[in-house]
Design a protein around this motif. Structure first.
Motif, mmCIF file in Angstrom:
data_model
loop_
_atom_site.group_PDB
_atom_site.id
_atom_site.type_symbol
_atom_site.label_atom_id
_atom_site.label_comp_id
_atom_site.label_asym_id
_atom_site.label_seq_id
_atom_site.Cartn_x
_atom_site.Cartn_y
_atom_site.Cartn_z
ATOM 1 N N GLU A 5 1.379 2.647 -6.707
ATOM 2 C CA GLU A 5 2.085 2.183 -5.479
ATOM 3 C C GLU A 5 3.432 2.195 -5.610
ATOM 4 N N GLN B 238 -3.964 -3.028 4.413
ATOM 5 C CA GLN B 238 -2.913 -1.985 3.519
ATOM 6 C C GLN B 238 -2.747 -2.953 2.338
ATOM 7 N N HIS C 109 -1.988 -7.817 -0.358
ATOM 8 C CA HIS C 109 -0.985 -8.151 -1.515
ATOM 9 C C HIS C 109 -1.017 -9.698 -1.815
ATOM 10 N N ARG D 35 -1.857 3.599 -0.800
ATOM 11 C CA ARG D 35 -1.170 4.778 -0.744
ATOM 12 C C ARG D 35 -2.241 5.750 -1.767
ATOM 13 N N TRP E 18 -3.844 -3.346 -2.154
ATOM 14 C CA TRP E 18 -3.212 -2.671 -3.340
ATOM 15 C C TRP E 18 -3.438 -1.251 -3.374
ATOM 16 N N ASN E 19 -2.340 -0.327 -3.715
ATOM 17 C CA ASN E 19 -2.494 1.071 -3.718
ATOM 18 C C ASN E 19 -3.187 1.587 -2.723
ATOM 19 N N ASP F 286 -1.026 9.607 -7.476
ATOM 20 C CA ASP F 286 -1.633 8.626 -6.437
ATOM 21 C C ASP F 286 -2.295 7.270 -7.052
ATOM 22 N N PHE G 252 7.459 1.089 2.114
ATOM 23 C CA PHE G 252 6.103 1.396 1.525
ATOM 24 C C PHE G 252 5.656 2.638 1.629
ATOM 25 N N HIS H 8 4.294 -1.498 -14.573
ATOM 26 C CA HIS H 8 5.374 -1.442 -13.452
ATOM 27 C C HIS H 8 6.800 -1.015 -13.830
#
Ligand SMILES: Cc1cc2nc3c(=O)[nH]c(=O)nc-3n(C[C@H](O)[C@H](O)[C@H](O)COP(=O)(O)OP(=O)(O)OC[C@H]3O[C@@H](n4cnc5c(N)ncnc54)[C@H](O)[C@@H]3O)c2cc1C
Length: 454
Positions: free
Chosen positions: A240, A143, A128, A148, A145-146, A237, A349, A211
């Protein structure tokens, strides 16, 4: 001085520039004072890395590696080691036919690789903060960007070029040197080789970023986080989701920010993806709300730069959390609502719903919620107090903690499981076979490295 068969610059203790070579590229202003390398090699080419590993073998040194210099605990500085600094390797390329990019490990995801890839309409999910080096980031999982929705960045490593403990340059991928390919994606600073080049699968650059940011007073922490705990797995999904407490310029006191960043192709998709976060039943009590507002990678990265200023004294720790809201939210309260300095922050997160991890990589421990606390200070006199605050905040979460992520860990302070048990066993076998003499310095730890709570 120059090594005889190399273009790299070698610094020995006492040489002019040695101290700068040891510490100059470390992000954290809290530099290690209790360890110092035997020598530093600024490598300029892959051949220099080969020469460095062979020189270390001749001299009886271990090898430690630095790519971007962002490890919070300065893992690259190891006593009795040759520190091979890869900062001089600056290569990047992109092949439109395969969608594969190559990058040297000290290349940064945000400041360098993504601006380069954007010319081709492509993207890679790096750290990030734009200045994080790819090397340490990808080796420990990444880990990005996105994460997840898109998964761990290490899942997008198609191949690596690696200098082994024998000083051989090899390619590792799904067919060749598969043990190294497996270990290089999750073992982090315990990896038994020097990666000199990553081959990375890229994705299309998202066409529209938007965002949502709801800001709440900390008094709302329990109710807002309990709601988020119960619903974050329902958010598409492409979003983020990060909740964090920090001090922002608009308010005198730290606040809770609940944020969603949608990676989509148009404003309609973004609004639909972020809508579940707008349905927060406590939204009317927010101090301020921004919903589905257009943003850019440049803007997001600038926020990261401002939140993570270089050269300050950082103490960082983290945990993977699991449990009911009734157990998890009270356990998190101290970490989020009692920040010890104005620049400190704590993040929550989302990784839910949890994506299954591929079994061809060592990275193997995660949970629905990642929590990390970043204590930022300029006052060395407060070190013991601030470390105490961090230890207390992490201890409060211990009953709902299932492990930790290497990227924000410091084993000289605390060790928790960071891999699955089977993966830990396999990593030990791979390391024993590939590096029987212990040429690579491995995990920096205050005691024997385990993958358990002992
Ligand atoms: C401001 C900031 C923001 C961050 N944000 C994120 C984030 O969003 N997501 C995330 O996952 N992490 C994040 N991190 C953590 C970061 O990914 C780790 O600290 C990572 O180790 C940094 O990689 P580096 O190459 O910059 O660090 P270095 O300190 O250069 O490397 C760390 C260690 O990794 C090993 N290593 C590095 N390169 C190689 C190589 N080429 N070959 C073999 N071993 C190597 C070595 O043991 C080395 O000592 C952040 C860190 C900071 C300081």
């Amino acid at each position: 001085m120059r090594m005889s068969d190399s273009t790299g610059a070698l610094y020995l203790p006492g040489d002019p520039g040695f101290a700068e070579a040891v510490h100059g590229r470390i992000f954290n202003g809290r530099r290690p004072s209790d360890r110092s390398p035997a020598a530093v090699l600024y490598a300029a080419t892959q051949d220099d890395v080969v020469a460095g590993v062979r020189l270390a073998a001749q001299r009886g040194w271990q090898v430690a590696v630095r790519s971007g210099g962002h490890s919070w605990a300065a893992w690259s500085v190891r006593s009795g080691s040759l520190l091979i600094d890869l900062g001089g390797l600056r290569e990047m390329s992109y092949d439109p036919a395969t969608g594969i990019a190559t990058a040297a490990p000290a290349i940064t995801g945000g400041d360098e690789l993504n601006p380069y890839l954007s010319r081709f309409g492509r993207f890679f999910g790096g750290g990030h903060c734009p200045s994080v080096g790819l090397g340490g980031f990808l080796l420990q999982g990444g880990q990005g960007w996105n994460a997840r929705g898109w998964g761990w960045a290490a899942e997008q490593v198609a191949a690596l070029d690696i200098v082994t403990a024998d000083g051989e340059l090899v390619r590792a991928d799904a067919e060749n040197n598969t043990d190294l390919y497996w270990a290089a994606r999750g073992s982090g600073p315990g990896f038994c080789g020097v990666v000199t080049r990553f081959h990375l699968r890229t994705r299309p650059l998202p066409g529209h970023l938007a965002h949502t940011v709801h800001i709440y007073p900390l008094a709302r922490f329990d109710e807002v986080m309990t709601w988020l705990h119960g619903m974050h797995h329902t958010v598409p999904d492409s979003v983020e989701i990060v909740a964090l407490t920090r001090t922002v310029p608009e308010y005198a006191e730290p606040v809770l920010l609940v944020t969603g960043l949608a990676f989509t192709d148009n404003p309609e998709q973004a609004a639909a993806a972020l809508a579940p976060l707008h349905a927060n039943p406590f939204a009317s009590r927010a101090l301020s709300r921004k919903e589905s507002a257009p943003t850019t990678f440049a803007e997001q990265m600038q926020d990261q730069r401002l939140a993570n200023p270089r050269g300050h004294r950082y103490f960082v720790d983290n945990c993977w959390l699991s449990g009911s809201a009734g157990d998890v939210v009270p356990a998190m309260r101290a970490a989020f609502t009692t920040l010890p300095t104005r620049d400190s922050f704590t993040i929550w997160f989302s990784m839910a719903p949890l994506r299954p991890l591929p079994d061809d990589m060592a990275f193997s421990l995660q949970s629905e919620i990642y929590c990390a606390a970043y204590v930022v200070s300029d006052d060395a006199a407060r070190d013991a107090e601030l470390r105490g605050w961090l230890g207390g905040a992490m201890a409060a979460m211990r009953p709902v903690t299932v492990g930790q992520y290497l990227g924000d860990s410091d084993f000289t302070v605390r060790r928790l499981p960071f891999l699955g048990d089977a993966q830990w066993g396999r990593l030990r076998r791979v390391t024993a076979e590939r590096d029987p003499l212990g040429r690579f310095a491995g995990y920096l730890s205050s005691g024997p490295v385990t993958n358990s709570n002992e």
